[in-house]
Design a protein around this motif. Sequence first.
Motif, short mmCIF file in Angstrom:
data_model
loop_
_atom_site.label_atom_id
_atom_site.label_comp_id
_atom_site.label_asym_id
_atom_site.label_seq_id
_atom_site.Cartn_x
_atom_site.Cartn_y
_atom_site.Cartn_z
N ARG A 189 10.39 -8.35 5.85
CA ARG A 189 8.94 -8.34 5.99
C ARG A 189 8.41 -7.19 5.16
NH1 ARG A 189 4.83 -9.95 9.63
NH2 ARG A 189 3.13 -8.46 9.67
N PRO A 190 7.77 -7.47 4.03
CA PRO A 190 7.23 -6.39 3.21
C PRO A 190 6.23 -5.55 3.99
CG PRO A 190 7.02 -8.52 2.11
CD PRO A 190 7.49 -8.78 3.51
N LYS A 191 6.23 -4.26 3.77
CA LYS A 191 5.32 -3.35 4.46
C LYS A 191 3.87 -3.77 4.30
CE LYS A 191 7.65 0.21 6.17
NZ LYS A 191 7.54 0.72 7.48
N GLU A 192 3.50 -4.29 3.14
CA GLU A 192 2.10 -4.62 2.87
C GLU A 192 1.74 -6.04 3.29
OE1 GLU A 192 4.69 -5.42 -0.59
OE2 GLU A 192 4.28 -3.60 0.52
N ALA A 193 2.63 -6.74 3.97
CA ALA A 193 2.37 -8.13 4.35
C ALA A 193 1.19 -8.22 5.31
CB ALA A 193 3.60 -8.76 5.00
N ALA A 194 0.34 -9.17 5.04
CA ALA A 194 -0.81 -9.42 5.93
C ALA A 194 -0.38 -10.35 7.04
CB ALA A 194 -1.94 -10.06 5.11
N PRO A 195 -1.08 -10.33 8.17
CA PRO A 195 -0.75 -11.29 9.22
C PRO A 195 -0.87 -12.72 8.73
CG PRO A 195 -2.30 -9.65 10.01
CD PRO A 195 -2.16 -9.45 8.51
N HIS A 196 -0.07 -13.60 9.29
CA HIS A 196 -0.05 -15.00 8.89
C HIS A 196 -1.40 -15.65 9.20
CE1 HIS A 196 1.05 -19.19 8.77
NE2 HIS A 196 2.17 -18.87 8.20
N PRO A 197 -2.02 -16.30 8.21
CA PRO A 197 -3.31 -16.94 8.47
C PRO A 197 -3.16 -18.26 9.24
CG PRO A 197 -2.62 -17.36 6.23
CD PRO A 197 -1.57 -16.45 6.85
N ILE A 198 -4.02 -18.48 10.19
CA ILE A 198 -4.09 -19.76 10.92
C ILE A 198 -5.54 -20.12 11.07
CG2 ILE A 198 -3.89 -20.76 13.20
CD1 ILE A 198 -1.13 -20.70 12.90
N ALA B 145 3.61 -12.12 14.43
CA ALA B 145 4.82 -12.92 14.24
C ALA B 145 4.92 -13.43 12.81
CB ALA B 145 4.83 -14.09 15.21
N ASP B 146 6.14 -13.58 12.34
CA ASP B 146 6.38 -14.11 11.00
C ASP B 146 6.67 -15.61 11.01
OD1 ASP B 146 6.41 -11.60 9.36
OD2 ASP B 146 7.92 -11.10 10.88
N ASP B 147 7.12 -16.12 12.16
CA ASP B 147 7.41 -17.54 12.27
C ASP B 147 7.29 -17.94 13.73
OD1 ASP B 147 8.06 -20.14 11.55
OD2 ASP B 147 10.04 -19.65 10.76
N TYR B 148 7.20 -19.24 13.97
CA TYR B 148 6.95 -19.77 15.32
C TYR B 148 7.57 -21.15 15.42
CZ TYR B 148 4.06 -20.98 19.44
OH TYR B 148 3.62 -21.32 20.68
N ARG C 261 3.77 -25.19 23.04
CA ARG C 261 3.63 -26.10 21.90
C ARG C 261 2.20 -26.21 21.38
NH1 ARG C 261 8.25 -29.80 21.81
NH2 ARG C 261 6.97 -31.16 20.53
N THR C 262 1.30 -25.39 21.85
CA THR C 262 -0.10 -25.52 21.47
C THR C 262 -0.41 -24.84 20.14
OG1 THR C 262 -0.83 -23.50 22.60
CG2 THR C 262 -0.75 -25.53 23.91
N ASP C 263 -1.41 -25.36 19.46
CA ASP C 263 -1.88 -24.71 18.23
C ASP C 263 -2.42 -23.32 18.54
OD1 ASP C 263 -1.23 -26.93 16.72
OD2 ASP C 263 -3.28 -27.73 16.71
N GLU C 264 -3.08 -23.18 19.68
CA GLU C 264 -3.61 -21.88 20.08
C GLU C 264 -2.48 -20.89 20.31
OE1 GLU C 264 -6.21 -18.78 21.09
OE2 GLU C 264 -6.47 -20.59 19.92
N GLY C 265 -1.39 -21.33 20.89
CA GLY C 265 -0.23 -20.45 21.09
C GLY C 265 0.31 -19.95 19.76
N ALA C 266 0.44 -20.84 18.80
CA ALA C 266 0.92 -20.45 17.47
C ALA C 266 -0.07 -19.47 16.83
CB ALA C 266 1.10 -21.68 16.59
N ARG C 267 -1.35 -19.76 16.94
CA ARG C 267 -2.36 -18.86 16.37
C ARG C 267 -2.25 -17.47 16.97
NH1 ARG C 267 -6.40 -16.16 17.27
NH2 ARG C 267 -6.69 -16.86 19.41
N GLN C 268 -2.11 -17.40 18.29
CA GLN C 268 -1.99 -16.10 18.96
C GLN C 268 -0.73 -15.36 18.53
OE1 GLN C 268 -2.25 -17.29 23.08
NE2 GLN C 268 -4.38 -16.62 23.21
#
Length: 83
Positions: A74-83, A49-52, A36-43
Amino acid sequence: VLDWTLPGMSGLELCKQVRATPSLDSVPILFLTANRTDEGARQAFSSGADDYIHKPIQVHEFTARVSALASRGRPKEAAPHPI
């Protein structure tokens, strides 16, 4: 759908391997974990990952998130999710 803890490797490592495999890199990845940590979601997002979501979950939320990921892909050109 990946969990954080898997037999033989972490979900983070598997996520990275999927993203590094050209034939699989567009597969949507949802982490479902007890972390449940913010760090876990960031990692998780940094690994591709696309969702968490964390446990315990509500079935309607899980179903909605899986449906959303499946419908948009997931579009091929999608960038990693920003956190």
